[in-house]
Design a protein around this motif. Structure first.
Motif, short mmCIF file in Angstrom:
data_model
loop_
_atom_site.label_atom_id
_atom_site.label_comp_id
_atom_site.label_asym_id
_atom_site.label_seq_id
_atom_site.Cartn_x
_atom_site.Cartn_y
_atom_site.Cartn_z
N ARG A 49 1.87 -11.53 43.00
CA ARG A 49 1.66 -12.76 42.24
C ARG A 49 1.12 -13.97 42.95
NH1 ARG A 49 5.04 -13.10 37.40
NH2 ARG A 49 6.20 -11.44 37.02
N SER A 50 1.61 -14.24 44.13
CA SER A 50 1.24 -15.40 45.01
C SER A 50 -0.37 -15.30 45.30
CB SER A 50 1.97 -15.70 45.99
OG SER A 50 1.83 -14.76 47.03
N PHE A 51 -0.78 -13.99 45.61
CA PHE A 51 -2.14 -13.77 46.02
C PHE A 51 -3.10 -13.94 44.85
CE2 PHE A 51 -0.56 -10.66 49.26
CZ PHE A 51 -0.39 -11.86 50.20
N GLN A 52 -2.48 -13.66 43.53
CA GLN A 52 -3.43 -14.00 42.26
C GLN A 52 -3.76 -15.23 41.97
OE1 GLN A 52 -0.69 -11.53 39.93
NE2 GLN A 52 -2.17 -9.83 39.59
N MET B 295 1.48 -2.16 39.96
CA MET B 295 1.24 -2.55 38.51
C MET B 295 1.11 -4.01 38.27
SD MET B 295 4.28 0.30 36.72
CE MET B 295 3.60 0.04 35.06
N ARG B 296 1.60 -4.89 39.17
CA ARG B 296 1.42 -6.31 39.03
C ARG B 296 0.27 -6.56 39.29
NH1 ARG B 296 2.56 -10.25 36.39
NH2 ARG B 296 4.75 -9.21 36.41
N ALA B 297 -0.58 -5.91 40.29
CA ALA B 297 -1.90 -6.31 40.92
C ALA B 297 -2.87 -5.84 39.84
CB ALA B 297 -2.27 -5.50 42.11
N ASP B 298 -3.92 -6.66 39.65
CA ASP B 298 -5.15 -6.61 38.85
C ASP B 298 -5.54 -5.13 38.85
OD1 ASP B 298 -5.52 -9.61 37.82
OD2 ASP B 298 -5.25 -9.80 39.99
N ILE B 299 -5.53 -4.69 40.01
CA ILE B 299 -6.26 -3.48 40.08
C ILE B 299 -5.12 -2.65 41.27
CG2 ILE B 299 -8.01 -1.64 41.03
CD1 ILE B 299 -8.77 -5.55 40.26
N GLY B 300 -4.62 -1.52 40.98
CA GLY B 300 -3.72 -0.75 41.59
C GLY B 300 -4.34 0.26 42.09
N VAL C 269 4.11 -17.07 39.94
CA VAL C 269 5.03 -17.18 40.99
C VAL C 269 5.85 -18.58 40.71
CG1 VAL C 269 3.93 -18.68 42.74
CG2 VAL C 269 5.80 -16.87 43.33
N ALA C 270 7.04 -18.25 40.90
CA ALA C 270 8.25 -19.52 40.65
C ALA C 270 9.12 -19.49 42.09
CB ALA C 270 8.98 -19.20 39.46
N ASN C 271 8.87 -20.79 42.65
CA ASN C 271 9.60 -21.05 43.86
C ASN C 271 11.06 -21.87 43.36
OD1 ASN C 271 8.00 -19.74 45.82
ND2 ASN C 271 6.36 -21.21 45.47
N VAL C 272 12.19 -21.23 43.36
CA VAL C 272 13.41 -21.95 42.91
C VAL C 272 14.19 -22.34 43.91
CG1 VAL C 272 15.31 -21.75 41.42
CG2 VAL C 272 13.03 -20.45 40.79
N SER C 273 15.05 -23.49 43.80
CA SER C 273 15.91 -23.98 44.88
C SER C 273 17.14 -24.48 44.13
CB SER C 273 15.17 -24.94 45.53
OG SER C 273 16.11 -25.66 46.39
N VAL D 262 9.47 -24.59 41.00
CA VAL D 262 8.13 -25.02 41.17
C VAL D 262 7.40 -23.55 40.65
CG1 VAL D 262 6.12 -25.73 42.41
CG2 VAL D 262 8.67 -26.65 43.11
N VAL D 263 6.64 -23.87 39.39
CA VAL D 263 6.00 -22.60 38.71
C VAL D 263 4.65 -22.87 38.69
CG1 VAL D 263 5.91 -21.51 36.54
CG2 VAL D 263 7.92 -22.55 36.97
N THR D 264 4.00 -21.86 39.45
CA THR D 264 2.65 -21.71 39.50
C THR D 264 2.00 -20.85 38.45
OG1 THR D 264 2.49 -21.79 42.00
CG2 THR D 264 0.58 -20.97 40.90
N LEU D 265 1.02 -21.30 37.50
CA LEU D 265 0.53 -20.58 36.21
C LEU D 265 -0.85 -20.36 36.63
CD1 LEU D 265 1.55 -23.37 33.79
CD2 LEU D 265 3.18 -21.43 34.45
N ASN D 266 -1.17 -19.20 35.98
CA ASN D 266 -2.55 -18.52 36.09
C ASN D 266 -3.37 -18.84 34.78
OD1 ASN D 266 -1.49 -16.34 34.67
ND2 ASN D 266 -1.24 -15.29 36.50
N LYS D 267 -2.43 -19.28 33.67
CA LYS D 267 -2.84 -19.79 32.34
C LYS D 267 -1.93 -20.39 31.69
CE LYS D 267 -1.24 -16.00 29.53
NZ LYS D 267 -1.59 -14.92 28.44
N GLU D 268 -2.50 -21.15 30.75
CA GLU D 268 -1.49 -22.14 30.09
C GLU D 268 -0.62 -21.72 29.53
OE1 GLU D 268 -0.21 -25.88 29.45
OE2 GLU D 268 -2.30 -25.45 30.36
N VAL D 269 0.86 -22.29 29.70
CA VAL D 269 1.92 -21.70 29.22
C VAL D 269 2.88 -23.20 28.85
CG1 VAL D 269 4.34 -20.69 29.54
CG2 VAL D 269 2.47 -19.74 30.97
N SER D 270 3.36 -23.01 27.59
CA SER D 270 4.05 -24.16 26.98
C SER D 270 5.48 -24.46 27.51
CB SER D 270 4.39 -24.01 25.48
OG SER D 270 5.14 -23.08 25.42
#
Length: 813
Positions: free
Chosen positions: A603-606, A625-630, A775-779, A786-794
């Motif tokens: 997820r982080s590499f994506q 399955m998570r990767a764009d190409i497995g 990816v989501a980094n939670v503390s 801290v949520v990293t998005l690869n497209k817009e999420v409301s």
């Protein structure tokens, strides 16, 4: 469940678009995809076969559940050839009669205009009758308000024929003007248009058949007959009659009929047709043989393990067919244009005709321009640009042990910027063996053997094989437990015995500095140390090593040269991973990763673009399955085919490199085809309409327009066939990937209610299950995610995901 149908009667991209539109409107049909190249349709949904076939028929075509009548296809092919031969003969006669005098050839009695015109009328009508399919199909399509290529041809030919017939009638009514009206005849244009387009379609069909050569070759690998043992006797039976557990016999030079395991004999097998590797593989009792491979030498007996559609060969053929009939994302533009192309051309032809008349051009000239527009326009080139390249690439891949799941995978692979490798069984052979034994107790090996005999882990099997070679005694064990990613435990002779990594054993016993130093030394040498303890006493250390594949180093170097970022993602300790990397030289090494953590790293590499994950398809399933190409190495297992988007049948890392090269060359060919298809029409239609005549004096006769149209699709298909000539092992033409990071979007959620690490994991999992979250980094200490998005999420979607886990979101930055 995916269902497949054969569709008959399609001649161009507009036809396939009409069928697709019609079936999509059927209630219960989803993911409908129609392939003009294979004349097939795939879909998902609950709609009945009858409703689907009825929708296709309503659109003006016919369909049946997959399994077309081969005899009907062959008969149609033979009819087209006969029609073409007769049309060409008649056209040659027609051109001689109509144009012979113009080039100084003797025409005899045909110098009489009336006789000449009558014979021309007869010849053109004969050719029209022979090629009446264009008129029948085109008219039906026009009446259904879904005009296709046949509509354009029939309109152009009909307009030229009617105009010629009127001119001929005037010639007979006004003999004194016969010479004038004779030169208004376009009968030869009608004959030429129909014949040349038939020539073009024939060449196109032949080229299209060549694109399926690889699939045909795979189908021929499976023999029709096989020798089996029945009641102690050798009997020859049809392969379809072989059942699981039947004993079949392989003689030198024979093809393996079904998947099986050798029970008697040994020898070499040519697996090049399946794996792409040319060197024969030695096999003996207990090893698997794959349907379609060739027994090179000696007599061998094997027991059938997979038959019919369950064999590896059948699955390969199915995958190749599915990939070939699927659509790549890049083809969407062409599909949209194709859906409105024919109506637009008809409008352009009408405008062309009217405009020239308004500009005081002669009726014959205006008609000639309109006809040229109709016959030069080619929706087929647009429709074939992508599917022919995908078909050839799928076949080329299959020949080289590369199986693409669908067309989108081929396109995505060419655009990947990061490739991540698992270590065991991918970069290394996965064949573990014990290389060192350090014993502190006489019964050490018996305890280790007994404990590991209960485990399925590859390291455990290596210990067991080593103990068996040493004739080690097996003790009684109870209460066996396997702790994922850590170690194992069991009760042996009344005492609890533990085995596992240094990290795991250190939680059970404080290890001496000398022992830790020994383990460090082994790890630095690329070996994996396993420690065993009993009653707080160290029994011994076993070091296990895995051999690096011969081509791993060169393959990683080639991937770097292609501009890809290479990453090793392994569960091994840091020192073992670094020892591997000193030889192979990845860009980045991440060690000590548990199987369920690999997906988070993908997820982080994506965040930086598309990611390829290469693994064995079993322990790496979530990451694949998570990767764009497995990519699953050593394919053929159900797990590999199920989790990966590309199955690599060979045992080499270089096959992954070949897959990327093939995908890049395929995308290049697709772009060339689309460019040619669009440019051809963008230049051809204005040229035919006469737009360039006032400027450059350029114009296009309808006959030459039909020639250009007939060759356009042929050129597209021929260009795609170049993929077959591409050398997948040649690195000289590799180009660096232009790495462009995707825009990074981050949101910070302020969360109340998290108290511990378990809370963090719950929130992290909930957020990362949201579509669009990379990816989501939670503390829990900071109370943030801290949520990293690869497209817009409301914000509402993110808030709901957290609050569904019974935590409160106070603010989102």
């Amino acid at each position: 469940m995916k269902r497949e149908f054969d569709v008959f009667g399609m001649s161009c991209a507009a036809c396939s678009a009409s069928v697709e539109k019609a079936v999509k409107n059927v209630k219960g049909c989803e993911n409908v995809s129609v392939s003009l190249l294979t004349n097939s349709m795939s879909l998902e949904g609950s709609a009945s076969d009858e409703d689907i076939i009825k929708a296709v028929e309503k659109a003006g075509y016919s369909a049946q559940v997959k399994g077309a009548k081969v005899e009907e296809k062959q008969a149609n092919g033979e009819n087209v050839q006969k029609r073409l031969i007769i049309s060409v003969i008649l056209l040659v006669i027609h051109l001689y009669i109509s144009m012979g005098a113009m080039v100084g050839l003797p025409v005899g009695i045909f110098s009489n205009h009336s006789l000449n015109a009558t014979v021309q009328l007869t010849l053109s009508m004969l050719i029209m009758m022979l090629n009446r399919k264009f008129f029948i199909s085109g008219t039906k399509a026009l009446l259904r308000k879904s005009p296709n290529m046949d509509t354009l041809v029939s309109l152009g030919a009909s307009a030229a024929f009617i105009y010629s017939y009127v001119a001929m009638s005037l010639m007979f009514l006004y003999p004194e003007h016969a010479h004038k009206y004779y030169h208004e005849l376009y009968y030869e244009a009608v004959s030429t248009i129909l014949t040349l387009i038939t020539v073009g379609k024939t060449l196109e069909e032949r080229s299209k058949r060549k694109t399926t050569d690889a699939i045909d070759a795979l189908l021929k690998l499976a023999p029709e007959k096989a020798v089996v043992e029945r009641d102690g006797k050798e009997v020859t039976v049809d392969v379809k009659d072989i059942r699981v557990d039947d004993i079949f016999i392989l003689y030198p030079g024979s093809h393996v009929p079904v998947d099986g395991v050798i029970i008697s004999g040994s020898g070499s097998f040519d697996e090049s047709s399946i794996t792409g590797e040319s060197v024969p593989v030695d096999k003996s009792v207990g090893q698997n043989v794959i349907a379609g491979c060739i027994n090179v030498e000696s007599n061998i007996k094997a027991r059938a393990t997979r038959v019919g559609e369950d064999t590896t060969l059948s699955k390969i053929i199915k995958l190749v067919n599915e990939a070939a009939s699927s659509k790549a994302p890049i083809s969407r533009v062409a599909d949209k244009v194709s859906s409105i192309f024919v109506p637009s051309v008809i409008v352009i032809a009408l405008i062309t005709f009217i405009t020239h008349l308004l500009l005081n051009a002669e009726l014959s000239y205006a008609l000639s321009r309109a006809v040229a527009v109709l016959v030069i326009s080619c929706p087929c080139a647009l429709g074939l640009a992508t599917p022919v390249a995908i078909m050839v690439a799928s076949g080329k891949g299959a020949k080289n042990g590369i199986l693409f799941k669908d067309a989108a995978v081929i396109e995505n692979t060419s655009r990947a910027g990061t490739i991540v490798f698992d270590k065991t069984g991918t970069v290394t052979t996965g064949k573990m063996k014990v290389v060192d034994e350090i014993s502190f107790d006489d019964s050490f090996l018996s305890y280790a053997y007994t404990l590991e005999s209960k485990s399925e882990h590859p390291l455990a099997k290596a210990v067991c094989n080593y103990a068996i070679e040493k004739n080690t005694a097996l003790l009684n064990a109870e209460g066996f437990k396997a702790l994922l990613g850590n170690g194992v435990e069991a009760t042996i002779d009344g005492s609890t015995v533990y085995g596992g990594s240094v990290k795991f054993i250190s939680t059970k016993l404080e290890l001496e500095s000398g022992v830790l130093a020994q383990c460090d030394k082994l790890s630095e040498e690329g070996k994996t140390p396993l420690l065993f303890i009993k009653a707080n006493k160290l029994l011994g250390i076993i070091a296990i090593s895995d051999t690096i594949r011969d081509d791993s180093k060169s393959a990683i170097a080639e991937l770097k040269n292609m501009g890809l970022r290479t990453v090793l993602l392994t569960g091994d300790n840091e020192k073992t991973a670094n020892a591997i990397n000193r030889i192979v030289k990845f860009d980045e090494v991440i060690s000590g990763v548990l199987p369920d953590e690999k997906e988070a790293y993908i997820r982080s590499f994506q965040r930086d673009g598309k990611v390829i994950m290469v693994g064995d398809g079993i322990n790496d399933s979530p990451a694949l399955m998570r990767a764009d190409i497995g990519m699953a190495v050593s394919g053929g297992t159900d797990a590999a085919i199920g989790s990966a988007s590309i199955v690599l049948m060979g045992d080499t890392v270089s096959t992954a490199v070949s897959a990327i090269r093939l995908s890049r060359s395929t995308l290049k060919v697709i772009k060339e085809n689309l460019f040619w298809a669009f440019i051809y029409n963008l230049i051809g239609i204005p040229l035919a309409a006469g737009i360039f005549t006032p400027i450059f004096g350029w114009s296009l006769n309808p006959m030459f327009a039909s020639l250009a149209m007939s060759l356009s699709s042929f050129c597209v298909v021929t260009n795609a066939l170049r993929i077959n000539m591409f050398n997948l092992k040649d690195s000289r033409k590799d180009k660096k990937y232009k790495f462009s990071k995707e825009k990074k979007m981050e949101k910070i959620l302020h969360i109340e209610g998290m108290m511990c690490g378990h809370c963090e994991k719950r929130v992290k999992k909930a957020l990362e299950n949201v579509d669009g979250v990379a990816v989501a980094n939670v503390s829990h200490t900071a109370g943030t995610a801290v949520v990293t998005l690869n497209k817009e999420v409301s914000n509402e979607t993110l808030k709901k995901a957290v609050e569904d886990q019974d935590y409160s979101v106070t603010k989102i930055d």
